[in-house]
Design a protein around this motif. Structure first.
Motif, PDB file in Angstrom:
ATOM      1  N   GLY A 244      34.181  41.995  27.847  1.00  0.00           N
ATOM      2  CA  GLY A 244      34.627  40.690  28.676  1.00  0.00           C
ATOM      3  C   GLY A 244      36.042  40.331  28.982  1.00  0.00           C
ATOM      4  N   VAL A 245      36.742  40.469  27.698  1.00  0.00           N
ATOM      5  CA  VAL A 245      38.327  40.250  27.603  1.00  0.00           C
ATOM      6  C   VAL A 245      39.019  41.323  28.687  1.00  0.00           C
ATOM      7  CG1 VAL A 245      40.230  40.139  26.312  1.00  0.00           C
ATOM      8  CG2 VAL A 245      38.253  39.067  25.542  1.00  0.00           C
ATOM      9  N   GLY A 246      38.454  42.564  28.376  1.00  0.00           N
ATOM     10  CA  GLY A 246      39.263  43.713  29.107  1.00  0.00           C
ATOM     11  C   GLY A 246      38.930  43.277  30.827  1.00  0.00           C
ATOM     12  N   VAL A 247      38.036  43.113  30.828  1.00  0.00           N
ATOM     13  CA  VAL A 247      37.510  42.872  32.493  1.00  0.00           C
ATOM     14  C   VAL A 247      38.513  41.810  33.190  1.00  0.00           C
ATOM     15  CG1 VAL A 247      35.798  42.099  33.964  1.00  0.00           C
ATOM     16  CG2 VAL A 247      35.498  43.821  32.691  1.00  0.00           C
ATOM     17  N   LEU A 248      38.661  40.696  32.187  1.00  0.00           N
ATOM     18  CA  LEU A 248      39.166  39.509  33.002  1.00  0.00           C
ATOM     19  C   LEU A 248      40.731  39.997  32.857  1.00  0.00           C
ATOM     20  CD1 LEU A 248      37.459  36.843  30.968  1.00  0.00           C
ATOM     21  CD2 LEU A 248      37.379  37.081  33.331  1.00  0.00           C
ATOM     22  N   LEU A 249      41.250  40.800  32.085  1.00  0.00           N
ATOM     23  CA  LEU A 249      42.578  40.874  32.014  1.00  0.00           C
ATOM     24  C   LEU A 249      43.185  42.230  32.828  1.00  0.00           C
ATOM     25  CD1 LEU A 249      43.422  41.309  28.305  1.00  0.00           C
ATOM     26  CD2 LEU A 249      44.126  39.570  29.597  1.00  0.00           C
ATOM     27  N   VAL A 250      42.315  43.196  33.193  1.00  0.00           N
ATOM     28  CA  VAL A 250      42.681  44.119  34.210  1.00  0.00           C
ATOM     29  C   VAL A 250      41.789  44.573  34.967  1.00  0.00           C
ATOM     30  CG1 VAL A 250      44.158  45.239  32.255  1.00  0.00           C
ATOM     31  CG2 VAL A 250      41.914  45.992  32.666  1.00  0.00           C
ATOM     32  N   ALA A 251      40.431  44.267  35.168  1.00  0.00           N
ATOM     33  CA  ALA A 251      39.582  44.823  36.003  1.00  0.00           C
ATOM     34  C   ALA A 251      38.797  43.675  36.844  1.00  0.00           C
ATOM     35  CB  ALA A 251      38.690  45.752  35.386  1.00  0.00           C
ATOM     36  N   ARG A 252      39.523  42.707  37.169  1.00  0.00           N
ATOM     37  CA  ARG A 252      39.001  41.372  38.135  1.00  0.00           C
ATOM     38  C   ARG A 252      38.232  41.926  39.320  1.00  0.00           C
ATOM     39  NH1 ARG A 252      39.918  36.087  36.817  1.00  0.00           N
ATOM     40  NH2 ARG A 252      41.218  35.699  34.747  1.00  0.00           N
TER      41      ARG A 252
END
Length: 252
Positions: A244-252
């Motif tokens: 979830g953190v990774g998506v919010l940071l780089v894969a919105r």
């Protein structure tokens, strides 16, 4: 072309290669690990690929072209965390759910999970080829995958043992995916960033997932927690949060 593709995919000759190299005991563990590793691609990615074929067919040329990179990114968003998560949690998963004699499956599963990362790329581009009347491309690329997987399994298995054979599967499917990408870039003029930018961002988003799983495992080990099932549950929750953190940071 589709019949030939189905015949090639149903042969499962990699099992014969592994059996010839290492014997029946190893091929049993390999086959189990392969089937588990294939779940994200086969049960999720393949179903999406089946839906994409008629969906692409309903679009005109420019809309279809624009839809391909987006479809690849969205499939990656769903399938990749399952594949990365399965690979990261593999040792704990096997230790929790399987008997002692199957413990070798853990390492194999961790390596084989790569196939669920690369297989969907080939499927989606294959669906695009079918809707643009290029079944011959699908046939040739499927034949190439067949040769690449068997060759890599045999070669790396001979050099590095069972885990090398497992790595060969991932390499073979990766070569097939790269073949699809190169073919469509050459024929349709896609740029690498245009076609794979979204997929690459999802891969980066999976890094915190893996880091969270490994961190949770190390933390539980440091605390001496050895309750059966607790480690797996904590790793799954940690991985989901990391993704979830990774998506919010780089894969919105």
């Amino acid at each position: 072309a589709e019949l030939l593709r189905a015949d090639i995919e149903s042969m499962n000759l990699d099992n014969f290669v592994v059996s010839a190299l290492f014997g029946t005991a190893v091929v049993g563990a390999y086959n189990l690990a392969y089937n588990l590793a294939d779940i994200p691609a086969a049960q999720v990615g393949e179903q999406i690929g089946d839906v994409l074929t008629p969906s692409f067919a309903r679009l005109d040329g420019e809309a279809r072209r624009a839809a391909l990179p987006r479809a690849m990114a969205l499939v990656a968003l769903v399938v990749f965390p399952l594949a990365f998560g399965l690979g990261a949690t593999a040792p704990t998963l096997v230790n929790t759910l399987m008997r002692e004699e199957w413990r070798s499956v853990g390492g194999m599963l961790a390596v084989l999970s790569a196939l669920s990362i690369t297989r969907p790329v080939g499927w989606i581009i294959g669906a695009y080829f079918q809707t643009t009347h290029r079944s011959r491309a699908v046939m040739w690329l499927s034949g190439f995958r067949f040769v690449a997987v068997l060759g890599a399994v045999a070669g790396l298995g001979h050099l590095f043992g069972p885990l090398g054979a497992c790595a060969g599967v991932g390499i073979g499917f990766s070569l097939h995916a790269l073949g699809n990408v190169a073919w469509i870039m050459r024929e349709d003029g896609f740029g690498a960033g245009e076609l794979l930018g979204g997929v690459a961002r999802v891969v980066i988003a999976c890094i915190p997932l893996c880091a969270a799983v490994l961190g949770a495992r190390a933390g539980l080990a440091a605390q001496g927690v050895q309750v059966r099932g607790v480690g797996l549950a904590v790793e799954i929750v940690a991985g989901a949060a990391g993704y979830g953190v990774g998506v919010l940071l780089v894969a919105r």
